[in-house]
Design a protein around this motif. Sequence first.
Motif, PDB file in Angstrom:
ATOM      1  N   THR A  69       7.645   8.102  -4.781  1.00 48.27           N
ATOM      2  CA  THR A  69       7.484   7.271  -3.615  1.00 48.27           C
ATOM      3  C   THR A  69       6.625   6.122  -3.856  1.00 48.27           C
ATOM      4  OG1 THR A  69       7.615   9.386  -2.241  1.00 48.27           O
ATOM      5  CG2 THR A  69       6.239   7.407  -1.080  1.00 48.27           C
ATOM      6  N   ALA A  70       7.064   4.930  -3.227  1.00 51.34           N
ATOM      7  CA  ALA A  70       6.584   3.778  -3.619  1.00 51.34           C
ATOM      8  C   ALA A  70       6.282   3.135  -2.226  1.00 51.34           C
ATOM      9  CB  ALA A  70       7.313   2.929  -4.578  1.00 51.34           C
ATOM     10  N   TYR A  71       5.117   2.283  -1.957  1.00 47.76           N
ATOM     11  CA  TYR A  71       4.881   1.704  -0.746  1.00 47.76           C
ATOM     12  C   TYR A  71       4.732  -0.151  -1.219  1.00 47.76           C
ATOM     13  CZ  TYR A  71       3.395   6.238  -0.558  1.00 47.76           C
ATOM     14  OH  TYR A  71       3.016   7.574  -0.476  1.00 47.76           O
TER      15      TYR A  71
ATOM     16  N   PHE B 285      -1.344   3.617   8.217  1.00 49.12           N
ATOM     17  CA  PHE B 285      -1.010   2.351   8.311  1.00 49.12           C
ATOM     18  C   PHE B 285       0.605   2.275   8.208  1.00 49.12           C
ATOM     19  CE2 PHE B 285      -5.191   0.899   6.589  1.00 49.12           C
ATOM     20  CZ  PHE B 285      -5.514   0.005   7.809  1.00 49.12           C
ATOM     21  N   SER B 286       1.176   3.446   7.847  1.00 49.74           N
ATOM     22  CA  SER B 286       2.594   3.539   7.594  1.00 49.74           C
ATOM     23  C   SER B 286       3.209   3.869   9.252  1.00 49.74           C
ATOM     24  CB  SER B 286       2.972   4.560   6.869  1.00 49.74           C
ATOM     25  OG  SER B 286       2.602   5.602   6.908  1.00 49.74           O
ATOM     26  N   ASP B 287       2.251   4.449  10.265  1.00 51.36           N
ATOM     27  CA  ASP B 287       2.574   4.534  11.622  1.00 51.36           C
ATOM     28  C   ASP B 287       2.439   3.615  12.577  1.00 51.36           C
ATOM     29  OD1 ASP B 287       3.468   7.086  13.229  1.00 51.36           O
ATOM     30  OD2 ASP B 287       1.324   6.569  14.105  1.00 51.36           O
ATOM     31  N   SER B 288       3.063   3.868  13.577  1.00 52.68           N
ATOM     32  CA  SER B 288       2.657   2.687  14.578  1.00 52.68           C
ATOM     33  C   SER B 288       1.563   2.463  15.125  1.00 52.68           C
ATOM     34  CB  SER B 288       3.537   3.032  16.020  1.00 52.68           C
ATOM     35  OG  SER B 288       3.226   4.152  16.463  1.00 52.68           O
ATOM     36  N   GLU B 289       0.739   3.406  14.901  1.00 57.99           N
ATOM     37  CA  GLU B 289      -0.875   3.215  15.423  1.00 57.99           C
ATOM     38  C   GLU B 289      -1.635   2.307  14.476  1.00 57.99           C
ATOM     39  OE1 GLU B 289      -4.983   6.064  15.902  1.00 57.99           O
ATOM     40  OE2 GLU B 289      -3.000   6.748  15.130  1.00 57.99           O
ATOM     41  N   GLY B 290      -1.135   2.239  13.089  1.00 55.61           N
ATOM     42  CA  GLY B 290      -1.625   1.394  12.360  1.00 55.61           C
ATOM     43  C   GLY B 290      -0.891   0.169  12.160  1.00 55.61           C
ATOM     44  N   GLY B 291      -0.009  -0.051  13.139  1.00 53.27           N
ATOM     45  CA  GLY B 291       0.725  -1.305  13.049  1.00 53.27           C
ATOM     46  C   GLY B 291       2.000  -1.392  11.987  1.00 53.27           C
ATOM     47  N   CYS B 292       2.492  -0.290  11.459  1.00 57.37           N
ATOM     48  CA  CYS B 292       3.432  -0.143  10.469  1.00 57.37           C
ATOM     49  C   CYS B 292       3.304  -1.080   9.308  1.00 57.37           C
ATOM     50  CB  CYS B 292       4.687  -0.351  11.096  1.00 57.37           C
ATOM     51  SG  CYS B 292       5.117   0.953  12.351  1.00 57.37           S
ATOM     52  N   ARG B 293       1.879  -1.424   8.979  1.00 55.58           N
ATOM     53  CA  ARG B 293       1.847  -2.367   7.909  1.00 55.58           C
ATOM     54  C   ARG B 293       2.064  -1.928   6.458  1.00 55.58           C
ATOM     55  NH1 ARG B 293      -3.970  -4.814   9.624  1.00 55.58           N
ATOM     56  NH2 ARG B 293      -3.182  -6.837   8.423  1.00 55.58           N
ATOM     57  N   ILE B 294       2.240  -0.453   6.262  1.00 58.55           N
ATOM     58  CA  ILE B 294       2.722  -0.157   4.938  1.00 58.55           C
ATOM     59  C   ILE B 294       4.040   0.484   5.325  1.00 58.55           C
ATOM     60  CG2 ILE B 294       2.425   1.587   3.215  1.00 58.55           C
ATOM     61  CD1 ILE B 294      -0.547   1.213   3.601  1.00 58.55           C
ATOM     62  N   LYS B 295       5.109   0.214   4.519  1.00 57.82           N
ATOM     63  CA  LYS B 295       6.313   0.628   4.331  1.00 57.82           C
ATOM     64  C   LYS B 295       6.701   1.418   3.166  1.00 57.82           C
ATOM     65  CE  LYS B 295       8.629  -1.299   8.082  1.00 57.82           C
ATOM     66  NZ  LYS B 295       9.195  -0.483   8.980  1.00 57.82           N
TER      67      LYS B 295
END
Length: 319
Positions: free
Chosen positions: A68-70, A50-60
Amino acid sequence: MEKTYSNKQKLIATLRRETDEDHPVGRVKIETLIGNDLDRKTLNSYIRFFSDSEGGCRIKIVSGGPNTAYYYNPSENEFTEEEIRLIIDSVYAVKSVSPEIKKAIKDKLLSVTNKYVAEWYNTADYSVKRKQDDCYVSAGDLKKLSAAIKNKASILFDYYQTTPKKEKITRYLDHNTFPQALYINDGYYYLIAYNPLKDAKRHYRVDRMKNVRFGEPFKGVPYLEKFNRSEYEESSFGMYQGKMKELTFIAKQNLADQMYDKFNDYRFIKCEGDDFIFTAKAEISPIFYGWLCGYEGNLKILEPKEEAEKYCEYLKKQL
């Protein structure tokens, strides 16, 4: 496969509700929030997806290493906090929508945002004093009117008015009109429609319309031109009918902002000292005269002369 999809959606739903850019969470907190449904390895793979473009960058990802936090990153198709505020405030500004419907709309909007936005709205004062039921429009009537406009069908309804003793009496029974548009003015819904008996456009307060039902499709009825909302807002003054006229005004230059807000496409002619002269279209009615009177002589009609004289006659009647 179904369980994998469900767990991914659960992760996204949890982060959408529990985080934003100012409130990220770490892996341990995520594990606590979603329970024991995911092992750490699977959770890490979902976060990477989900942090990658494949998953729409929906997690930052906020930082690296052990700290590390999200947080959830809304897509372009989701409402932003500013858009949610705009919609909620707009709904609450409509006087003819019941408090129950306003709250239901607010709650639905807040259900798709994070808890920090929801907490703010749930503590803010959005209380509404309830009026009598007949002061509100029904969702069913709005749906019928919208369908009639779309399908070019006539509408039949009974129309009520209030007596000085606050009694509701029937003004029209089985009134037949051909709807053109729904419009909100001063917090009330109005139907703009063609009245075949008057052979003219008329305005009707929707909360005063009862027993709304469909009539026949248009057959040889002179239908009004397509409704232009921006032009209508610039030329009309309230929901009282009047003839559209092009007028020449003279106004103090410090009123330029207000004139631009009202007559966005007015035509500037010239400046004269502290004044400026312009032309604009306006719907002449008592409401227009009242609006003009509010400027206390700092805005005047120059042309046509007969319209300036009619306004003077209006002022004399007020004395």
